[in-house]
Design a protein around this motif. Structure first.
Motif, mmCIF file in Angstrom:
data_model
loop_
_atom_site.group_PDB
_atom_site.id
_atom_site.type_symbol
_atom_site.label_atom_id
_atom_site.label_comp_id
_atom_site.label_asym_id
_atom_site.label_seq_id
_atom_site.Cartn_x
_atom_site.Cartn_y
_atom_site.Cartn_z
ATOM 1 N N LEU A 148 2.998 3.404 -8.064
ATOM 2 C CA LEU A 148 4.170 2.520 -7.663
ATOM 3 C C LEU A 148 3.377 1.265 -6.759
ATOM 4 O O LEU A 148 3.815 0.347 -7.078
ATOM 5 C CB LEU A 148 5.052 3.094 -6.671
ATOM 6 N N CYS A 149 2.356 1.566 -6.133
ATOM 7 C CA CYS A 149 1.686 0.465 -5.457
ATOM 8 C C CYS A 149 1.109 -0.545 -6.407
ATOM 9 O O CYS A 149 1.199 -1.698 -6.210
ATOM 10 C CB CYS A 149 0.480 1.166 -4.600
ATOM 11 N N ASP A 164 0.650 -1.311 0.143
ATOM 12 C CA ASP A 164 0.086 0.216 -0.026
ATOM 13 C C ASP A 164 0.821 1.287 0.035
ATOM 14 O O ASP A 164 2.224 1.052 0.021
ATOM 15 C CB ASP A 164 -0.884 0.058 1.103
ATOM 16 N N THR A 165 0.268 2.428 0.083
ATOM 17 C CA THR A 165 0.989 3.611 0.015
ATOM 18 C C THR A 165 1.989 3.852 1.195
ATOM 19 O O THR A 165 2.945 4.442 0.834
ATOM 20 C CB THR A 165 0.029 4.715 -0.215
ATOM 21 N N ARG A 166 1.427 3.209 2.269
ATOM 22 C CA ARG A 166 2.411 3.294 3.594
ATOM 23 C C ARG A 166 3.701 2.799 3.371
ATOM 24 O O ARG A 166 4.956 3.289 3.560
ATOM 25 C CB ARG A 166 1.706 2.796 4.676
ATOM 26 N N ARG A 190 7.445 4.334 2.973
ATOM 27 C CA ARG A 190 8.565 4.037 4.040
ATOM 28 C C ARG A 190 9.852 3.560 3.133
ATOM 29 O O ARG A 190 10.822 4.072 3.403
ATOM 30 C CB ARG A 190 8.090 2.764 4.961
ATOM 31 N N ALA A 191 9.453 2.723 2.203
ATOM 32 C CA ALA A 191 10.694 2.384 1.195
ATOM 33 C C ALA A 191 11.181 3.541 0.552
ATOM 34 O O ALA A 191 12.628 3.665 0.377
ATOM 35 C CB ALA A 191 10.312 1.489 -0.048
ATOM 36 N N ALA A 192 10.360 4.694 0.124
ATOM 37 C CA ALA A 192 10.995 5.704 -0.381
ATOM 38 C C ALA A 192 12.025 6.587 0.723
ATOM 39 O O ALA A 192 12.780 7.009 0.324
ATOM 40 C CB ALA A 192 10.064 6.456 -1.006
#
Length: 95
Positions: free
Chosen positions: A27-28, A4-6, A10-12
């Motif tokens: 990206l999701c 998900d966007t969370r 976090r990865a970004a």
């Protein structure tokens, strides 16, 4: 595992990337498609399939190992500034 966007945020953050909300949603979708493809590959029956180092039958042609140039050390050693026991002496470069 769905991304998900969370998770994307976090990865970004960990990768020190700036991702806005529109890019995050895109990206999701892409990452979830990749994970679905990996899940599909995980379900493939590979029993009895030998592991491969390369998918093609490729062989490296080897040449015969033979000396092509004569040993000229005895001819050039007298031209060296310094020699000892048939070896070239060079200045020390590492202390």
């Amino acid at each position: 595992m769905a991304i998900d966007t969370r998770v994307v945020a976090r990865a970004a953050h960990l990768a020190r990337l700036q991702v806005d909300d529109n890019e995050s949603a895109e990206l999701c979708g892409r990452l979830n498609d990749i994970l679905a493809m990996v899940d599909q590959l995980q379900q493939a029956d590979v029993d009895g399939v030998a592991p491969l180092a390369h998918p093609l039958e490729v062989h490296q042609p080897l040449r015969e190992d033979r000396v092509r140039e004569p040993d000229v050390r005895d001819k050039v050693l007298p031209n060296a500034p310094a020699s000892e026991d048939g070896c070239f002496l060079v200045p020390r470069v590492i202390d």
